[in-house]
Design a protein around this motif. Structure first.
Motif, PDB file in Angstrom:
ATOM      1  N   UNK A 234     -11.007  -0.399  16.219  1.00  0.00           N
ATOM      2  CA  UNK A 234     -10.005  -1.451  16.163  1.00  0.00           C
ATOM      3  C   UNK A 234      -9.534  -1.942  17.530  1.00  0.00           C
ATOM      4  N   UNK A 235     -10.223  -1.506  18.607  1.00  0.00           N
ATOM      5  CA  UNK A 235      -9.778  -1.875  19.949  1.00  0.00           C
ATOM      6  C   UNK A 235      -9.710  -3.370  20.178  1.00  0.00           C
ATOM      7  N   UNK A 236     -10.648  -4.107  19.593  1.00  0.00           N
ATOM      8  CA  UNK A 236     -10.673  -5.554  19.769  1.00  0.00           C
ATOM      9  C   UNK A 236      -9.968  -6.306  18.639  1.00  0.00           C
ATOM     10  N   UNK A 237      -9.530  -5.580  17.635  1.00  0.00           N
ATOM     11  CA  UNK A 237      -8.866  -6.221  16.495  1.00  0.00           C
ATOM     12  C   UNK A 237      -7.784  -5.303  15.909  1.00  0.00           C
ATOM     13  N   UNK A 238      -6.763  -4.987  16.688  1.00  0.00           N
ATOM     14  CA  UNK A 238      -5.720  -4.078  16.207  1.00  0.00           C
ATOM     15  C   UNK A 238      -4.989  -4.586  14.975  1.00  0.00           C
ATOM     16  N   UNK A 239      -4.943  -5.907  14.794  1.00  0.00           N
ATOM     17  CA  UNK A 239      -4.266  -6.452  13.626  1.00  0.00           C
ATOM     18  C   UNK A 239      -4.956  -6.035  12.336  1.00  0.00           C
ATOM     19  N   UNK A 240      -6.260  -5.770  12.391  1.00  0.00           N
ATOM     20  CA  UNK A 240      -6.985  -5.356  11.194  1.00  0.00           C
ATOM     21  C   UNK A 240      -6.494  -4.003  10.695  1.00  0.00           C
ATOM     22  N   UNK A 241      -6.012  -3.171  11.599  1.00  0.00           N
ATOM     23  CA  UNK A 241      -5.473  -1.865  11.201  1.00  0.00           C
ATOM     24  C   UNK A 241      -3.987  -1.959  10.867  1.00  0.00           C
ATOM     25  N   UNK A 242      -3.199  -2.375  11.860  1.00  0.00           N
ATOM     26  CA  UNK A 242      -1.754  -2.420  11.665  1.00  0.00           C
ATOM     27  C   UNK A 242      -1.359  -3.468  10.636  1.00  0.00           C
ATOM     28  N   UNK A 243      -2.044  -4.614  10.652  1.00  0.00           N
ATOM     29  CA  UNK A 243      -1.721  -5.672   9.699  1.00  0.00           C
ATOM     30  C   UNK A 243      -2.006  -5.265   8.275  1.00  0.00           C
ATOM     31  N   UNK A 244      -3.133  -4.554   8.063  1.00  0.00           N
ATOM     32  CA  UNK A 244      -3.493  -4.124   6.712  1.00  0.00           C
ATOM     33  C   UNK A 244      -2.457  -3.167   6.143  1.00  0.00           C
ATOM     34  N   UNK A 245      -2.189  -2.079   6.892  1.00  0.00           N
ATOM     35  CA  UNK A 245      -1.257  -1.074   6.373  1.00  0.00           C
ATOM     36  C   UNK A 245       0.189  -1.581   6.381  1.00  0.00           C
ATOM     37  N   UNK A 246       0.504  -2.436   7.319  1.00  0.00           N
ATOM     38  CA  UNK A 246       1.830  -3.045   7.324  1.00  0.00           C
ATOM     39  C   UNK A 246       2.049  -3.924   6.113  1.00  0.00           C
ATOM     40  N   UNK A 247       1.030  -4.710   5.787  1.00  0.00           N
ATOM     41  CA  UNK A 247       1.130  -5.600   4.629  1.00  0.00           C
ATOM     42  C   UNK A 247       1.230  -4.801   3.331  1.00  0.00           C
ATOM     43  N   UNK A 248       0.430  -3.732   3.226  1.00  0.00           N
ATOM     44  CA  UNK A 248       0.481  -2.886   2.025  1.00  0.00           C
ATOM     45  C   UNK A 248       1.842  -2.230   1.869  1.00  0.00           C
ATOM     46  N   UNK A 249       2.363  -1.727   2.992  1.00  0.00           N
ATOM     47  CA  UNK A 249       3.668  -1.057   2.965  1.00  0.00           C
ATOM     48  C   UNK A 249       4.770  -2.048   2.583  1.00  0.00           C
ATOM     49  N   UNK A 250       4.723  -3.225   3.179  1.00  0.00           N
ATOM     50  CA  UNK A 250       5.717  -4.253   2.863  1.00  0.00           C
ATOM     51  C   UNK A 250       5.610  -4.675   1.400  1.00  0.00           C
ATOM     52  N   UNK A 251       4.377  -4.795   0.892  1.00  0.00           N
ATOM     53  CA  UNK A 251       4.162  -5.215  -0.492  1.00  0.00           C
ATOM     54  C   UNK A 251       4.746  -4.200  -1.471  1.00  0.00           C
ATOM     55  N   UNK A 252       4.539  -2.893  -1.170  1.00  0.00           N
ATOM     56  CA  UNK A 252       5.101  -1.847  -2.030  1.00  0.00           C
ATOM     57  C   UNK A 252       6.628  -1.946  -2.056  1.00  0.00           C
ATOM     58  N   UNK A 253       7.226  -2.107  -0.889  1.00  0.00           N
ATOM     59  CA  UNK A 253       8.685  -2.236  -0.816  1.00  0.00           C
ATOM     60  C   UNK A 253       9.183  -3.482  -1.516  1.00  0.00           C
ATOM     61  N   UNK A 254       8.445  -4.567  -1.374  1.00  0.00           N
ATOM     62  CA  UNK A 254       8.857  -5.831  -2.003  1.00  0.00           C
ATOM     63  C   UNK A 254       8.797  -5.737  -3.526  1.00  0.00           C
ATOM     64  N   UNK A 255       7.719  -5.136  -4.049  1.00  0.00           N
ATOM     65  CA  UNK A 255       7.583  -4.965  -5.502  1.00  0.00           C
ATOM     66  C   UNK A 255       8.707  -4.088  -6.036  1.00  0.00           C
ATOM     67  N   UNK A 256       9.026  -3.021  -5.301  1.00  0.00           N
ATOM     68  CA  UNK A 256      10.121  -2.133  -5.729  1.00  0.00           C
ATOM     69  C   UNK A 256      11.455  -2.871  -5.745  1.00  0.00           C
ATOM     70  N   UNK A 257      11.680  -3.716  -4.759  1.00  0.00           N
ATOM     71  CA  UNK A 257      12.941  -4.459  -4.695  1.00  0.00           C
ATOM     72  C   UNK A 257      13.034  -5.481  -5.832  1.00  0.00           C
ATOM     73  N   UNK A 258      11.925  -6.125  -6.175  1.00  0.00           N
ATOM     74  CA  UNK A 258      11.908  -7.058  -7.308  1.00  0.00           C
ATOM     75  C   UNK A 258      12.227  -6.311  -8.599  1.00  0.00           C
ATOM     76  N   UNK A 259      11.658  -5.114  -8.722  1.00  0.00           N
ATOM     77  CA  UNK A 259      11.930  -4.295  -9.906  1.00  0.00           C
ATOM     78  C   UNK A 259      13.426  -3.964 -10.000  1.00  0.00           C
ATOM     79  N   UNK A 260      14.036  -3.632  -8.875  1.00  0.00           N
ATOM     80  CA  UNK A 260      15.463  -3.297  -8.869  1.00  0.00           C
ATOM     81  C   UNK A 260      16.323  -4.506  -9.217  1.00  0.00           C
ATOM     82  N   UNK A 261      15.932  -5.664  -8.701  1.00  0.00           N
ATOM     83  CA  UNK A 261      16.704  -6.880  -8.997  1.00  0.00           C
ATOM     84  C   UNK A 261      16.633  -7.212 -10.487  1.00  0.00           C
TER      85      UNK A 261
END
Length: 320
Positions: A234-261
């Motif tokens: 990932x040296x030449x494309x760090x977003x492929x690592x951090x962006x992937x797991x960041x997006x997944x983590x954010x998506x899990x949190x977002x789905x949980x928050x929608x469920x709570x609402x």
């Protein structure tokens, strides 16, 4: 393109406080080169020694002009010394060896043959029989090499052996910095040189001085292994690592928050902050955003990185 000034072999010898062994080593190298009629140069890189190493290098160069020297203003480490040696080398084949007399110059002709006639891009030495302490060096070394083989896919027994041979274009295509000298085969593979071989070499008992490396080099080695594994993918494309797991983590949190609402609308009397899921979703969204930002910043750094290999060189001998 072929360089008409290119010689057969460049031998690179990084050293730190090895004044006792340099004269004997230089005589041994000279004898081997003459016996095999090689055109050669020997580049000794003094990594900020505090003894008489530089004086010895100057004395050797007066006797034999094939010997050259680079003296660092302070100690930078083996990777820095090798990187400067690689930049200065003019040989068809570049061979690295340590200055402590534990590497045998008699191995040079066969290493040269494996590169020139065997078609290898890189040949790494394998000290199959070692004279080091079994508990403090041999065992940690085996564990380290096993981890390096598994993570890199390169089937070498001894990644950290100082005795290696390279085709010229290999060393001109890689950059060695930090503590990455242990992973030059990985760097070479990453650069597209996949024909990597191995040769069993003699490991001689130490004749002069003491080892300059302690147990901490194995801790650093495993940390560097994680670094090089990440950089190679990932040296030449760090977003492929951090962006992937960041997006997944954010998506899990977002789905949980929608469920709570939605739950709040169904059960108005139930407080959102009373549920552990509220804090889990909030934490996941924050971590996801941080990972995404880390990837974005990593992309900016990658595209605008300054030179990582700038060292203060005090003196040069026989090198422009």
């Amino acid at each position: 393109m072929y360089n008409s000034t290119m010689i057969n072999i460049s031998i690179i010898v990084p050293l730190f406080n090895e004044d006792e062994s340099l004269r004997e080593l230089s005589e041994w190298i000279t004898r081997v080169m003459k016996e095999n009629n090689f055109t050669y140069e020997v580049i000794m890189i003094d990594d900020g020694s505090t003894d008489n190493s530089w004086m010895e290098i100057q004395s050797i160069a007066k006797i034999n002009t094939n010997f050259k020297g680079i003296k660092f203003q302070r100690n930078y480490g083996k990777s820095a010394a090798l990187n400067e040696g690689f930049k200065a080398a003019m040989g068809e084949v570049i061979i690295t060896m340590d200055a402590d007399m534990q590497d045998s110059p008699d191995e040079v002709p066969e290493l040269y043959k494996m590169i020139m006639d065997g078609g290898f891009d890189l040949v790494s030495g394998w000290k199959k029989k070692r004279y080091d302490n079994k508990l403090t060096k041999n065992l940690p070394s085996k564990l380290f090499n096993a981890a390096a083989r598994r993570s890199s896919g390169i089937k070498l027994h001894d990644f950290n052996c100082g005795l290696k041979a390279y085709r010229n274009k290999v060393v001109k295509s890689i950059e060695v910095y930090g503590e990455m000298h242990r992973y030059i085969p990985v760097l070479a593979k990453w650069a597209g040189f996949k024909n990597i071989g191995e040769k069993v070499v003699e490991h001689r008992a130490r004749k002069y001085g003491v080892t300059k490396f302690g147990w901490e080099r194995f801790v650093n080695g495993f940390l560097d292994l994680g670094t090089i594994s990440f950089i190679s993918r990932f040296g030449k494309r760090p977003m492929h690592f951090f962006g992937l797991y960041g997006s997944l983590c954010f998506l899990v949190g977002f789905i949980c928050s929608i469920y709570l609402i939605i739950s709040k609308f169904i059960h108005p009397l139930v407080g959102l902050t009373n549920s552990p899921l509220f804090y889990i979703s909030l934490t996941a969204m924050i971590i996801g955003m941080q990972l995404f930002l880390a990837g974005f910043i990593g992309e900016l750094i990658t595209r605008n990185a300054a030179d990582r290999n700038v060292y203060l060189i005090e003196k040069k001998l026989g090198i422009d």
